[in-house]
Design a protein around this motif. Sequence first.
Motif, PDB file in Angstrom:
ATOM      1  N   GLN A   1       0.792  -1.134   0.168  1.00 55.14           N
ATOM      2  CA  GLN A   1       0.090   0.033  -0.079  1.00 55.14           C
ATOM      3  C   GLN A   1       0.868   1.307  -0.046  1.00 55.14           C
ATOM      4  O   GLN A   1       0.651   1.997  -0.689  1.00 55.14           O
ATOM      5  CB  GLN A   1      -1.003   0.068   1.293  1.00 55.14           C
ATOM      6  CG  GLN A   1      -1.821   1.169   1.180  1.00 55.14           C
ATOM      7  CD  GLN A   1      -2.315   1.364   2.677  1.00 55.14           C
ATOM      8  OE1 GLN A   1      -2.199   0.530   3.551  1.00 55.14           O
ATOM      9  NE2 GLN A   1      -3.623   2.266   2.715  1.00 55.14           N
ATOM     10  N   GLU A   2       1.967   1.305   1.084  1.00 55.09           N
ATOM     11  CA  GLU A   2       2.514   2.319   1.050  1.00 55.09           C
ATOM     12  C   GLU A   2       3.705   2.847  -0.239  1.00 55.09           C
ATOM     13  O   GLU A   2       3.737   3.635  -0.769  1.00 55.09           O
ATOM     14  CB  GLU A   2       3.780   2.530   2.260  1.00 55.09           C
ATOM     15  CG  GLU A   2       3.059   2.720   3.582  1.00 55.09           C
ATOM     16  CD  GLU A   2       2.252   1.436   4.239  1.00 55.09           C
ATOM     17  OE1 GLU A   2       2.362   0.460   3.471  1.00 55.09           O
ATOM     18  OE2 GLU A   2       1.612   1.482   5.255  1.00 55.09           O
ATOM     19  N   LEU A   3       4.026   1.531  -0.807  1.00 52.41           N
ATOM     20  CA  LEU A   3       5.044   1.804  -1.998  1.00 52.41           C
ATOM     21  C   LEU A   3       4.081   2.249  -3.181  1.00 52.41           C
ATOM     22  O   LEU A   3       4.523   3.279  -3.708  1.00 52.41           O
ATOM     23  CB  LEU A   3       5.394   0.377  -2.533  1.00 52.41           C
ATOM     24  CG  LEU A   3       6.205   0.238  -3.796  1.00 52.41           C
ATOM     25  CD1 LEU A   3       7.368   1.225  -3.586  1.00 52.41           C
ATOM     26  CD2 LEU A   3       6.684  -1.048  -3.975  1.00 52.41           C
ATOM     27  N   ARG A   4       2.911   1.807  -3.582  1.00 55.12           N
ATOM     28  CA  ARG A   4       2.003   2.005  -4.549  1.00 55.12           C
ATOM     29  C   ARG A   4       1.441   3.746  -4.490  1.00 55.12           C
ATOM     30  O   ARG A   4       1.544   4.437  -5.156  1.00 55.12           O
ATOM     31  CB  ARG A   4       0.909   1.436  -4.728  1.00 55.12           C
ATOM     32  CG  ARG A   4       0.880  -0.257  -5.149  1.00 55.12           C
ATOM     33  CD  ARG A   4       0.175  -1.136  -5.228  1.00 55.12           C
ATOM     34  NE  ARG A   4       0.478  -2.384  -5.595  1.00 55.12           N
ATOM     35  CZ  ARG A   4      -0.497  -3.345  -5.915  1.00 55.12           C
ATOM     36  NH1 ARG A   4      -1.850  -3.010  -5.998  1.00 55.12           N
ATOM     37  NH2 ARG A   4      -0.015  -4.523  -6.158  1.00 55.12           N
ATOM     38  N   TYR A   5       1.200   4.013  -3.200  1.00 55.66           N
ATOM     39  CA  TYR A   5       0.518   5.519  -2.862  1.00 55.66           C
ATOM     40  C   TYR A   5       1.633   6.374  -3.040  1.00 55.66           C
ATOM     41  O   TYR A   5       1.539   7.554  -3.533  1.00 55.66           O
ATOM     42  CB  TYR A   5       0.011   5.513  -1.219  1.00 55.66           C
ATOM     43  CG  TYR A   5      -1.237   4.648  -1.326  1.00 55.66           C
ATOM     44  CD1 TYR A   5      -1.861   4.005  -2.317  1.00 55.66           C
ATOM     45  CD2 TYR A   5      -1.983   5.018  -0.217  1.00 55.66           C
ATOM     46  CE1 TYR A   5      -3.107   3.376  -2.060  1.00 55.66           C
ATOM     47  CE2 TYR A   5      -3.338   4.447  -0.013  1.00 55.66           C
ATOM     48  CZ  TYR A   5      -3.753   3.773  -1.055  1.00 55.66           C
ATOM     49  OH  TYR A   5      -5.171   2.975  -0.943  1.00 55.66           O
ATOM     50  N   ILE A   6       2.912   6.035  -2.326  1.00 58.81           N
ATOM     51  CA  ILE A   6       3.789   7.015  -2.479  1.00 58.81           C
ATOM     52  C   ILE A   6       4.600   7.141  -3.988  1.00 58.81           C
ATOM     53  O   ILE A   6       4.663   8.093  -4.547  1.00 58.81           O
ATOM     54  CB  ILE A   6       5.154   6.689  -1.666  1.00 58.81           C
ATOM     55  CG1 ILE A   6       4.695   6.707   0.037  1.00 58.81           C
ATOM     56  CG2 ILE A   6       6.403   7.303  -1.842  1.00 58.81           C
ATOM     57  CD1 ILE A   6       5.767   6.150   0.886  1.00 58.81           C
TER      58      ILE A   6
ATOM     59  N   ILE B   1      -1.376  11.426   1.343  1.00 58.68           N
ATOM     60  CA  ILE B   1      -1.187  11.407   2.804  1.00 58.68           C
ATOM     61  C   ILE B   1      -2.243  11.153   3.689  1.00 58.68           C
ATOM     62  O   ILE B   1      -2.261  10.406   4.710  1.00 58.68           O
ATOM     63  CB  ILE B   1      -0.472  12.963   3.156  1.00 58.68           C
ATOM     64  CG1 ILE B   1       0.724  13.121   2.664  1.00 58.68           C
ATOM     65  CG2 ILE B   1      -0.404  13.322   4.552  1.00 58.68           C
ATOM     66  CD1 ILE B   1       1.282  14.525   2.795  1.00 58.68           C
ATOM     67  N   TYR B   2      -3.572  11.506   3.185  1.00 54.87           N
ATOM     68  CA  TYR B   2      -4.859  11.289   3.821  1.00 54.87           C
ATOM     69  C   TYR B   2      -4.940   9.821   3.752  1.00 54.87           C
ATOM     70  O   TYR B   2      -5.177   9.102   4.595  1.00 54.87           O
ATOM     71  CB  TYR B   2      -6.011  12.160   3.221  1.00 54.87           C
ATOM     72  CG  TYR B   2      -7.492  11.512   3.616  1.00 54.87           C
ATOM     73  CD1 TYR B   2      -7.885  12.063   4.625  1.00 54.87           C
ATOM     74  CD2 TYR B   2      -8.243  10.656   2.731  1.00 54.87           C
ATOM     75  CE1 TYR B   2      -9.175  11.487   5.040  1.00 54.87           C
ATOM     76  CE2 TYR B   2      -9.497  10.156   2.976  1.00 54.87           C
ATOM     77  CZ  TYR B   2      -9.849  10.577   4.143  1.00 54.87           C
ATOM     78  OH  TYR B   2     -11.157  10.004   4.683  1.00 54.87           O
ATOM     79  N   ALA B   3      -4.717   9.222   2.613  1.00 54.60           N
ATOM     80  CA  ALA B   3      -4.948   7.751   2.286  1.00 54.60           C
ATOM     81  C   ALA B   3      -4.100   6.891   3.228  1.00 54.60           C
ATOM     82  O   ALA B   3      -4.354   5.989   3.861  1.00 54.60           O
ATOM     83  CB  ALA B   3      -4.608   7.358   0.997  1.00 54.60           C
TER      84      ALA B   3
ATOM     85  N   GLY C   1      -4.643   6.957   7.020  1.00 51.53           N
ATOM     86  CA  GLY C   1      -5.771   6.092   7.386  1.00 51.53           C
ATOM     87  C   GLY C   1      -5.363   4.459   7.581  1.00 51.53           C
ATOM     88  O   GLY C   1      -6.231   3.814   8.181  1.00 51.53           O
ATOM     89  N   GLY C   2      -4.330   4.231   6.841  1.00 48.58           N
ATOM     90  CA  GLY C   2      -3.688   3.078   7.128  1.00 48.58           C
ATOM     91  C   GLY C   2      -4.641   1.659   6.722  1.00 48.58           C
ATOM     92  O   GLY C   2      -5.353   1.662   5.491  1.00 48.58           O
TER      93      GLY C   2
END
Length: 193
Positions: free
Chosen positions: A27-32, A71-73, A76-77
């Motif tokens: 999740q973090e990799l794709r979002y960033i 950042i919002y997403a 939320g984790g």
Amino acid sequence: VGTAVTAIAVAMTVFHLYAAYDIVPTQELRYIHAAFVLTLSFLLFPLAARFRNHVQWFDVVPALAGVGIIIYALWGGDDFLDRAAVPDRWDVILGTIFIVLVLEAARRTTGPIMPVVAVLFIAYAMLGPHLPPPWTHRGFDIARLVGHLFITLEGIFGVAVDVSATLIIMFTIYGAILQHSGAGKFFIDFSLA
């Protein structure tokens, strides 16, 4: 402005090299990755040809909006991912804005064809009950559509972004190093000799 854009591109490179070395959750990799790509898309590709070589305020605002929504997403984790089936009001508002930002970034970088096709598919998903019989379906409301496209790892942040964030970026970094170090020219000259 050039220094800031270069700093963002270097930060993106360092982040992806770190992600290749150590495990970064999906999740973090794709979002960033999406945040970096959106930011660079808005800062490097002008709204129209007449604004070429100048970053305007209307380039910076969507870039910052995209980063803010990511950042919002991320903030939320797992709770954010769990709301995909029933997103709350802010999820729908920010998700809709993010989808529009992605469509605009695609228009700026690749031209109008891809965003037009995406908008047609979104319209098809929403207008299903109003279509003639072979194409009719029960339709999707905006909350369900945004939940799937924005919150899950199947919509915008699906396999294409995963491949881009893990494989394509590495080849791009490698190619840039070869080009700017002169090694690419050396290999071409060596092959011709």
